[in-house]
Design an enzyme around this catalytic site. Structure first.
Site, short mmCIF file in Angstrom:
data_model
loop_
_atom_site.label_atom_id
_atom_site.label_comp_id
_atom_site.label_asym_id
_atom_site.label_seq_id
_atom_site.Cartn_x
_atom_site.Cartn_y
_atom_site.Cartn_z
N GLU A 36 -3.05 1.75 -7.45
CA GLU A 36 -3.31 3.00 -6.72
C GLU A 36 -2.71 4.18 -7.49
OE1 GLU A 36 -3.13 2.41 -2.09
OE2 GLU A 36 -1.28 1.63 -2.96
N GLY A 74 -6.35 11.94 -2.44
CA GLY A 74 -6.33 13.05 -1.49
C GLY A 74 -7.34 14.11 -1.85
N HIS A 83 0.85 -1.19 0.00
CA HIS A 83 0.00 0.00 0.00
C HIS A 83 0.89 1.24 0.00
CE1 HIS A 83 -2.75 3.06 1.58
NE2 HIS A 83 -3.74 2.31 1.11
#
Length: 277
Positions: free
Chosen positions: A194, A200, A115
């Site tokens: 990702e 964000g 991650h």
């Protein structure tokens, strides 16, 4: 086969401690989440879709205990250490480390590795030591993946490029795939892409064509591997992601992004219904 992953990060921290948890006390949090979703998930066949929840370590035992025998929900941990216990070897001297065998022993089925938060942490530590070889992180993650599989855990392997790496995204992702999965049985692995550059507040997520392009590239590099969207599966993008044939599922984190932000079981189920139809 579709794959719906859930990364619960540290969503167990109550709001009075600057967290986002308002659904249950930390002592009951893991139990509460499993109890609120497992019956509804039985609507879906385990042959058609896999459901995995990655929980902070403190909640795994309660979550596993709450899971019923006929549940199709799997429980996972958040990464594992690159070494482990072994007969005639290390019997458990792993202070502060979470090993694959320890997680398998308490009931985990899977683990999430690579991650971007983990990658950032490892890169920061290496930078403090003066290491400028960016592939060092991929080599460390490769050891974690092998340790996890050796312990009997499946792996969700996260890859992705930062804003600084966007121009060289093919090189970056290829290194993460070839080095991170070197010598690995990919039948035990799913990939979560990702787009770190888009994660964000205030950032624009990638569109359908960009996500499809990335998924196709990943499957070219690692033929046969399952590819999921790790930039946040949510109600707003579930229909779009479901329409991409090369995408095999998604990774959910927060379910509410305004007001009392956080994870809510009923909203998790709504995302699943929207994605699976």
């Amino acid at each position: 086969m579709k794959h719906i992953f859930l990364n619960l990060k540290r969503f167990d921290i109550p709001r009075e401690y600057s967290g986002v948890n308002s659904i249950a006390s930390p002592q009951e949090w893991g139990t509460y989440i499993v109890e609120k979703v497992q019956e509804e998930l039985k609507e879906y066949s385990a042959d058609d879709v896999e459901f995995v929840m990655y929980m902070p370590e403190a909640h795994i035992i309660n979550a596993v205990k709450e899971r019923k025998e006929d549940s199709n929900l799997k429980i996972g941990c958040q990464s594992v250490f690159r070494e482990d216990t072994a007969k005639g070897g290390n019997f458990g001297a792993f202070t502060t480390q979470r090993t694959g065998n320890s997680m398998k022993a308490i009931g985990c089925d899977s683990t999430i590795i690579g991650h971007f938060e983990e990658r950032k942490d490892k890169a920061g530590i290496l930078s403090e030591a003066g290491v400028t070889d960016f592939d060092a992180v991929n080599r460390i993650l490769n050891k974690e993946i092998k340790a996890a599989i050796q312990a009997g855990l499946d792996v969700l392997y996260c890859i992705g490029e930062t804003a600084d790496q966007q121009e060289s995204w093919q090189e970056v992702l290829k290194s993460q795939l070839t080095i991170g999965l070197d010598g690995v049985d990919i039948s035990k692995v799913a990939v979560a892409y990702e787009p770190v550059w888009a994660i964000g507040p205030g950032k624009t997520p990638p569109d359908r064509e960009y996500i499809r392009k990335i998924a196709c590239f990943i499957k070219e590099v690692k033929s046969g591997i399952a590819v999921t969207y790790g930039g946040g599966l949510k109600t707003d993008n579930a229909g779009m992601l479901a329409s991409i044939p090369e995408i095999d599922g998604g990774l959910i984190a927060l379910t509410r992004f305004s007001g009392d932000i956080g994870f809510y079981p009923e909203e998790y189920l709504e995302i699943i219904r929207t994605y699976l139809g």
